[in-house]
Motif scaffolding. Structure first.
Motif, mmCIF file in Angstrom:
data_model
loop_
_atom_site.group_PDB
_atom_site.id
_atom_site.type_symbol
_atom_site.label_atom_id
_atom_site.label_comp_id
_atom_site.label_asym_id
_atom_site.label_seq_id
_atom_site.Cartn_x
_atom_site.Cartn_y
_atom_site.Cartn_z
ATOM 1 N N GLU A 38 0.813 -1.118 -0.145
ATOM 2 C CA GLU A 38 -0.007 -0.139 0.028
ATOM 3 C C GLU A 38 0.970 1.148 -0.070
ATOM 4 O OE1 GLU A 38 -2.234 -3.250 2.150
ATOM 5 O OE2 GLU A 38 -0.140 -2.480 2.129
ATOM 6 N N ASP A 39 2.187 1.063 0.519
ATOM 7 C CA ASP A 39 3.013 2.364 0.450
ATOM 8 C C ASP A 39 3.863 2.581 -0.646
ATOM 9 O OD1 ASP A 39 2.644 3.203 3.362
ATOM 10 O OD2 ASP A 39 3.739 1.495 3.698
ATOM 11 N N GLN A 40 3.539 1.728 -1.871
ATOM 12 C CA GLN A 40 4.246 2.013 -3.037
ATOM 13 C C GLN A 40 3.533 1.462 -4.303
ATOM 14 O OE1 GLN A 40 7.088 -1.158 -3.633
ATOM 15 N NE2 GLN A 40 7.316 -1.620 -1.463
ATOM 16 N N SER A 45 2.253 7.412 -4.476
ATOM 17 C CA SER A 45 2.158 6.694 -3.274
ATOM 18 C C SER A 45 3.252 7.311 -2.127
ATOM 19 C CB SER A 45 2.468 5.068 -3.145
ATOM 20 O OG SER A 45 1.464 4.579 -4.005
ATOM 21 N N ARG A 324 -2.769 7.272 3.326
ATOM 22 C CA ARG A 324 -3.431 5.974 3.746
ATOM 23 C C ARG A 324 -4.106 5.882 5.062
ATOM 24 N NH1 ARG A 324 0.761 1.584 4.781
ATOM 25 N NH2 ARG A 324 -1.236 0.521 4.972
#
Length: 404
Positions: A38-40, A45, A324
């Protein structure tokens, strides 16, 4: 005059040459970075934005980024397979710290990096990445704990301060078979896991004989209440969405789905009290951090440490929250207007401050399965008030059996 001009030109040429020679050389740097997917996920992102920011702030480096997916929950397994080949910078859950240290897979912090951790974090978050001798490993980046979700059509804010009241007015789901959750009753009544900071292995895990039995009797009573449900296979989450469950206990990762289903009816708060031996005691969740580590086997330790510090900076945590909803741990961000109005952020901060114990960083290998067995045996009726003392003694003996 001509002679003077010639001298000035010559001086200018020397200055120019000297200036060029003193300009900082650009070093080619390659960093392998592991974060959750989810971070990349794309070019916008969190990781990609932080890498671009790092390049702007460090023109002395010509950066090559090698980004690979590795969740915080599995970092220990992935990194220790071959620390020399693992990421230079990676993210991990703090309960993995002992294993990572033993494998020489995480760098100890010092200097300005240690100062950053000490300045930005609460005592509990600092302790979450510290060993018994006070050494600090890793930069705390997000809180990791559980709290209570509830339906505001069923409960008031006052109602959710008491588990007994919640059971009277609605259906409550709780992971009675999960060691990350059911220890809350024992910690509410004075139990300790490896001392007050969770890092004194000689102290072992201690429920306190009388206090532990009283807590176990409360668990037996509550787990057998007609409005109690064991949260298994997502029952709490799906039940809250459908309205069959009025409250349950989980973490920030389930907020979006609940908010979509319940809208403004969704509430969140720290764990409630439960009556133990006639007195209301606050249930205490395990709290820890998800943190950023530098691999001591890294070929470019200076750049790796600088980048890890940047990821965990106040600005880095705020950006990750914005992108996020990852709840930050930097104490200064508690005053941020957006975070102060976030029910999950407030619930986590209140839980960490008022209703938690630090999750130990090592020594927990026997905890999880034996606490699961204890919870299961309460549910199936084989642990009762009649054999509570004996059952607890057996469980504690198994938990503290290191095989040595």
């Amino acid at each position: 005059m001509k002679k003077m001009m010639a001298m000035l030109l010559a001086a200018g040429m020397v200055f120019g040459l000297t200036g060029a020679a003193s300009a900082e050389e650009v070093t080619e740097v390659t960093l392998k970075v592991w974060t959750p997917q989810e971070d990349q996920a794309d070019a916008d992102s969190w990781l990609q934005q932080m890498e671009a920011k790092f390049e702007e702030e460090h023109p002395e480096y010509k950066m090559t980024w090698v980004n690979e997916v590795c969740g915080e929950d599995v970092a220990r397994d992935q990194v220790t397979k071959d620390p020399a080949a693992a990421a230079d910078v990676y993210m991990f859950a703090n309960d993995q710290l002992g294993t990572l240290i033993s494998a020489n897979a995480i760098a100890k912090l010092g200097g300005a990096y240690l100062d950053q951790v000490m300045a930005d974090n609460s005592e509990s978050m600092i302790a979450s990445v510290s060993t018994a001798d006070g050494s600090v490993y890793g930069f705390p980046n997000a809180a990791n704990t559980w709290f209570c979700y509830y339906n505001k059509d069923v409960y008031t804010e006052e109602d959710v301060t008491s588990l007994e009241t919640m059971l009277e007015k609605g259906v409550v789901a709780f992971q009675s078979k999960g060691g990350w959750y059911n220890g809350a009753f024992f910690f509410a009544n004075g139990a300790e896991a490896y001392g007050p900071n969770g890092n004194d292995l000689e102290a072992k895990i201690n429920f306190g004989q009388d206090g532990g039995v009283a807590a176990l009797n409360t668990m037996i009573e509550i787990f057998n209440h007609p409005n109690f449900r064991t949260d298994a296979d997502g029952l709490g989450y799906s039940g809250m969405q459908s309205g069959e469950v009025s409250a349950y206990f989980s973490g920030s990762w389930e907020y979006e789905g609940l908010k979509e289903a319940l809208g403004d009816k969704l509430g969140a708060c720290q764990p409630p009290t439960a009556v133990i031996d006639g007195e209301a005691k606050t249930l205490k969740s395990f709290a820890g951090s998800k943190a950023i580590a530098v691999n001591p086997n890294c070929a470019v330790p200076k750049a790796a440490m600088q980048f890890a510090a940047s990821l965990a900076s106040v600005d880095g945590q705020k950006l990750r929250y914005d992108l996020r909803s990852a709840i930050p741990v930097a104490t200064s961000l508690a005053e941020d207007p957006a975070i102060a109005e976030d029910i999950v952020a407030v619930a986590i901060m209140n839980t960490v401050a008022n209703a938690s114990v630090l999750q130990p960083v090592q020594g927990m290998d026997q905890w999880w399965s034996n606490m699961e067995t204890l919870g299961s045996n309460i549910i199936n009726g084989s642990v009762t008030a009649d054999n509570a003392e004996e059952s607890l003694a057996q469980t504690l003996e198994l938990i503290n059996d290191t095989g040595l």
